[in-house]
Design a protein around this motif. Sequence first.
Motif, PDB file in Angstrom:
ATOM      1  N   ARG A 263       2.894   0.728  19.768  1.00  0.00           N
ATOM      2  CA  ARG A 263       3.719   1.394  18.767  1.00  0.00           C
ATOM      3  C   ARG A 263       3.271   0.911  17.389  1.00  0.00           C
ATOM      4  NH1 ARG A 263       6.747   0.153  23.114  1.00  0.00           N
ATOM      5  NH2 ARG A 263       8.096   1.775  23.967  1.00  0.00           N
ATOM      6  N   LEU A 264       3.390   1.764  16.421  1.00  0.00           N
ATOM      7  CA  LEU A 264       3.047   1.369  15.063  1.00  0.00           C
ATOM      8  C   LEU A 264       4.238   0.665  14.433  1.00  0.00           C
ATOM      9  CD1 LEU A 264       0.333   1.917  13.616  1.00  0.00           C
ATOM     10  CD2 LEU A 264       0.701   3.182  15.727  1.00  0.00           C
ATOM     11  N   THR A 265       3.998  -0.531  13.908  1.00  0.00           N
ATOM     12  CA  THR A 265       5.072  -1.267  13.263  1.00  0.00           C
ATOM     13  C   THR A 265       5.487  -0.535  11.985  1.00  0.00           C
ATOM     14  OG1 THR A 265       4.064  -3.309  14.085  1.00  0.00           O
ATOM     15  CG2 THR A 265       5.792  -3.518  12.409  1.00  0.00           C
ATOM     16  N   THR A 266       6.730  -0.112  11.930  1.00  0.00           N
ATOM     17  CA  THR A 266       7.245   0.602  10.766  1.00  0.00           C
ATOM     18  C   THR A 266       7.087  -0.253   9.517  1.00  0.00           C
ATOM     19  OG1 THR A 266       8.853   1.718  12.170  1.00  0.00           O
ATOM     20  CG2 THR A 266       9.285   1.727   9.804  1.00  0.00           C
ATOM     21  N   GLY A 267       6.697   0.376   8.421  1.00  0.00           N
ATOM     22  CA  GLY A 267       6.541  -0.357   7.175  1.00  0.00           C
ATOM     23  C   GLY A 267       7.869  -0.615   6.489  1.00  0.00           C
ATOM     24  N   PHE A 268       7.906  -1.627   5.663  1.00  0.00           N
ATOM     25  CA  PHE A 268       9.073  -1.881   4.822  1.00  0.00           C
ATOM     26  C   PHE A 268       9.077  -0.877   3.668  1.00  0.00           C
ATOM     27  CE2 PHE A 268       8.439  -5.923   6.986  1.00  0.00           C
ATOM     28  CZ  PHE A 268       9.736  -6.301   7.306  1.00  0.00           C
ATOM     29  N   ASP A 269      10.215  -0.759   3.026  1.00  0.00           N
ATOM     30  CA  ASP A 269      10.358   0.096   1.841  1.00  0.00           C
ATOM     31  C   ASP A 269      10.031   1.559   2.110  1.00  0.00           C
ATOM     32  OD1 ASP A 269      11.135  -2.106   0.349  1.00  0.00           O
ATOM     33  OD2 ASP A 269       9.120  -2.518  -0.393  1.00  0.00           O
ATOM     34  N   GLY A 270      10.264   2.014   3.360  1.00  0.00           N
ATOM     35  CA  GLY A 270      10.110   3.430   3.664  1.00  0.00           C
ATOM     36  C   GLY A 270       8.713   3.891   3.999  1.00  0.00           C
ATOM     37  N   TYR A 271       7.732   2.995   4.044  1.00  0.00           N
ATOM     38  CA  TYR A 271       6.382   3.401   4.397  1.00  0.00           C
ATOM     39  C   TYR A 271       6.301   3.682   5.903  1.00  0.00           C
ATOM     40  CZ  TYR A 271       4.749   2.072  -0.249  1.00  0.00           C
ATOM     41  OH  TYR A 271       4.544   1.999  -1.606  1.00  0.00           O
ATOM     42  N   PRO A 272       5.413   4.622   6.314  1.00  0.00           N
ATOM     43  CA  PRO A 272       5.378   5.000   7.729  1.00  0.00           C
ATOM     44  C   PRO A 272       4.897   3.900   8.655  1.00  0.00           C
ATOM     45  CG  PRO A 272       3.575   6.038   6.529  1.00  0.00           C
ATOM     46  CD  PRO A 272       4.487   5.423   5.502  1.00  0.00           C
ATOM     47  N   LYS A 273       4.020   3.024   8.163  1.00  0.00           N
ATOM     48  CA  LYS A 273       3.569   1.895   8.970  1.00  0.00           C
ATOM     49  C   LYS A 273       3.086   0.798   8.034  1.00  0.00           C
ATOM     50  CE  LYS A 273      -1.362   2.956   9.522  1.00  0.00           C
ATOM     51  NZ  LYS A 273      -2.505   2.946  10.449  1.00  0.00           N
ATOM     52  N   MET A 274       2.984  -0.415   8.570  1.00  0.00           N
ATOM     53  CA  MET A 274       2.412  -1.497   7.796  1.00  0.00           C
ATOM     54  C   MET A 274       0.922  -1.226   7.606  1.00  0.00           C
ATOM     55  SD  MET A 274       4.190  -5.029   9.066  1.00  0.00           S
ATOM     56  CE  MET A 274       5.977  -5.170   9.198  1.00  0.00           C
ATOM     57  N   SER A 275       0.440  -1.423   6.399  1.00  0.00           N
ATOM     58  CA  SER A 275      -0.956  -1.149   6.089  1.00  0.00           C
ATOM     59  C   SER A 275      -1.501  -2.224   5.165  1.00  0.00           C
ATOM     60  CB  SER A 275      -1.086   0.222   5.414  1.00  0.00           C
ATOM     61  OG  SER A 275      -2.395   0.412   4.904  1.00  0.00           O
ATOM     62  N   LYS A 276      -2.717  -2.694   5.469  1.00  0.00           N
ATOM     63  CA  LYS A 276      -3.368  -3.671   4.596  1.00  0.00           C
ATOM     64  C   LYS A 276      -3.658  -3.054   3.231  1.00  0.00           C
ATOM     65  CE  LYS A 276      -6.692  -4.583   7.593  1.00  0.00           C
ATOM     66  NZ  LYS A 276      -6.151  -3.983   8.825  1.00  0.00           N
ATOM     67  N   SER A 277      -3.843  -1.734   3.205  1.00  0.00           N
ATOM     68  CA  SER A 277      -4.195  -1.056   1.963  1.00  0.00           C
ATOM     69  C   SER A 277      -2.983  -0.742   1.085  1.00  0.00           C
ATOM     70  CB  SER A 277      -4.939   0.250   2.284  1.00  0.00           C
ATOM     71  OG  SER A 277      -6.090   0.005   3.051  1.00  0.00           O
ATOM     72  N   VAL A 278      -1.773  -0.892   1.647  1.00  0.00           N
ATOM     73  CA  VAL A 278      -0.545  -0.599   0.895  1.00  0.00           C
ATOM     74  C   VAL A 278       0.322  -1.854   0.931  1.00  0.00           C
ATOM     75  CG1 VAL A 278       1.395   0.987   0.603  1.00  0.00           C
ATOM     76  CG2 VAL A 278      -0.711   1.787   1.691  1.00  0.00           C
ATOM     77  N   PRO A 279       0.151  -2.779  -0.020  1.00  0.00           N
ATOM     78  CA  PRO A 279       0.833  -4.075   0.040  1.00  0.00           C
ATOM     79  C   PRO A 279       2.352  -3.978   0.184  1.00  0.00           C
ATOM     80  CG  PRO A 279      -0.855  -4.096  -1.655  1.00  0.00           C
ATOM     81  CD  PRO A 279      -0.760  -2.672  -1.184  1.00  0.00           C
ATOM     82  N   GLY A 280       2.984  -3.021  -0.469  1.00  0.00           N
ATOM     83  CA  GLY A 280       4.436  -2.932  -0.403  1.00  0.00           C
ATOM     84  C   GLY A 280       4.980  -2.542   0.945  1.00  0.00           C
ATOM     85  N   SER A 281       4.095  -2.113   1.850  1.00  0.00           N
ATOM     86  CA  SER A 281       4.550  -1.652   3.159  1.00  0.00           C
ATOM     87  C   SER A 281       4.746  -2.785   4.153  1.00  0.00           C
ATOM     88  CB  SER A 281       3.532  -0.672   3.746  1.00  0.00           C
ATOM     89  OG  SER A 281       2.311  -1.346   4.070  1.00  0.00           O
ATOM     90  N   SER A 282       4.254  -3.960   3.831  1.00  0.00           N
ATOM     91  CA  SER A 282       4.132  -4.971   4.878  1.00  0.00           C
ATOM     92  C   SER A 282       4.498  -6.372   4.406  1.00  0.00           C
ATOM     93  CB  SER A 282       2.683  -4.988   5.389  1.00  0.00           C
ATOM     94  OG  SER A 282       1.800  -5.367   4.348  1.00  0.00           O
ATOM     95  N   ILE A 283       4.590  -7.243   5.388  1.00  0.00           N
ATOM     96  CA  ILE A 283       4.558  -8.683   5.160  1.00  0.00           C
ATOM     97  C   ILE A 283       3.181  -9.130   5.621  1.00  0.00           C
ATOM     98  CG2 ILE A 283       5.424 -10.918   5.962  1.00  0.00           C
ATOM     99  CD1 ILE A 283       8.170  -9.597   6.273  1.00  0.00           C
ATOM    100  N   ASN A 284       2.430  -9.768   4.736  1.00  0.00           N
ATOM    101  CA  ASN A 284       1.115 -10.234   5.142  1.00  0.00           C
ATOM    102  C   ASN A 284       1.034 -11.749   5.035  1.00  0.00           C
ATOM    103  OD1 ASN A 284       0.223 -11.034   2.458  1.00  0.00           O
ATOM    104  ND2 ASN A 284      -0.109  -8.865   1.993  1.00  0.00           N
ATOM    105  N   VAL A 285      -0.141 -12.286   5.325  1.00  0.00           N
ATOM    106  CA  VAL A 285      -0.280 -13.739   5.406  1.00  0.00           C
ATOM    107  C   VAL A 285      -0.255 -14.408   4.043  1.00  0.00           C
ATOM    108  CG1 VAL A 285      -1.479 -13.728   7.630  1.00  0.00           C
ATOM    109  CG2 VAL A 285      -2.793 -13.482   5.502  1.00  0.00           C
ATOM    110  N   GLU A 286      -0.232 -13.616   2.968  1.00  0.00           N
ATOM    111  CA  GLU A 286      -0.132 -14.192   1.629  1.00  0.00           C
ATOM    112  C   GLU A 286       1.214 -13.894   0.976  1.00  0.00           C
ATOM    113  OE1 GLU A 286      -3.602 -12.823  -0.472  1.00  0.00           O
ATOM    114  OE2 GLU A 286      -4.924 -14.293   0.507  1.00  0.00           O
ATOM    115  N   THR A 287       2.121 -13.278   1.714  1.00  0.00           N
ATOM    116  CA  THR A 287       3.469 -13.033   1.195  1.00  0.00           C
ATOM    117  C   THR A 287       4.201 -14.362   1.079  1.00  0.00           C
ATOM    118  OG1 THR A 287       3.486 -10.885   2.324  1.00  0.00           O
ATOM    119  CG2 THR A 287       5.603 -11.728   1.545  1.00  0.00           C
ATOM    120  N   THR A 288       4.912 -14.579  -0.004  1.00  0.00           N
ATOM    121  CA  THR A 288       5.603 -15.851  -0.210  1.00  0.00           C
ATOM    122  C   THR A 288       6.777 -15.989   0.754  1.00  0.00           C
ATOM    123  OG1 THR A 288       7.170 -14.986  -1.827  1.00  0.00           O
ATOM    124  CG2 THR A 288       5.021 -15.745  -2.658  1.00  0.00           C
TER     125      THR A 288
END
Length: 356
Positions: A263-288
């Motif tokens: 399954r595709l992990t739903t993105g935060f802030d209404g994005y369809p999925k988490m994406s490395k190219s769309v920072p606001g969609s995800s929590i990544n390894v550099e998120t505080t």
Amino acid sequence: MKSNTAPGPPIGTDPAQPVIFSEGYYQHVVREHGYDTFELERFTFDLAGLGAGELNVRWLCHHRATDFLATPQPSRIITTGFGMSGVPHMGTVSQIRGITALQNGGERCQIVLGDLDAHNGKGRSLEQTRELADRFAGFCRRMGFNETTGILRNQFNDLDCLRNMYLLGFYAEDSDFDRAEEDNHGYYASMGIVDGRMTFRRKVSLALMAADFVTLGQDFDAVLVTLGVDEHKYVRFTREVTQRFGADTSLRRGFTLASIYSRLTTGFDGYPKMSKSVPGSSINVETTPEEIVARVMGDEARTPEASPSYQLVCQLFFRPVDECLALVHECATASPAWRKTKAELAEYLISITELW
């Protein structure tokens, strides 16, 4: 593949609008691309020590995985890969966690770090993608992937695979590439993240991904690809081109190409999925840590398919499968147990960022 959820609206009516990866989307994939219930189906078997019930929670469906399992274990391999377009987000981490679980269950596994894929497909500088691949490799090791029993490689240094891409290209048609666009391509193109059309460099990127699969098929009788369900067209592309191989090529086509889709992990802030190219969609390894806590605790979705936090609980193996199922009710009611789980998930995500 059965669902109690009504199918969603037709996909692709407005390419600038994101495709939401709901159960309706999965049903659409089955209908639109000619799959049927014995081709693209839920799990009814064990794999790598994981029971059918757990496989259905951690992943979505499979295609020909039973043929993969019918192949003797020394003659089969599982593979996945990641584009080096940005630092890993938690959807990517869940894929690493998944293939590591399959490896720990006794399967031979491979991770491909797509440095050339990101260079051509996403226009990232080669220096950037190669440096990122080196960091990804260390991160995969710290996440538990064992490259002594498995394969952890980039694309830049695999010359056999690059040669096989050239040989594979003899059998590919332009129309094959056009049909292989992922469903959210129009949306990402409208944001300027990728080229709007299937350019030559994007064709090369896709052909190299197919060659990654075909190269394994030269040495193994069965190859099982693990990807997100939005990438199912890439495996279909490979299968269709491989079936055209003639006697005038050195490439072997007589191997099983199977797949498991998550399954595709739903993105935060209404994005369809988490994406490395769309920072606001995800929590990544550099998120505080503060941002991680705010995003997870701010997730107010009340259904599993709408809640990125719930999906991460399942896909990161953060809770046993029986607890994942029980959390459906807790999520729906925003119970104290669900708030506690989210707080613990946030702490776990912070600990993952420390491995980067």
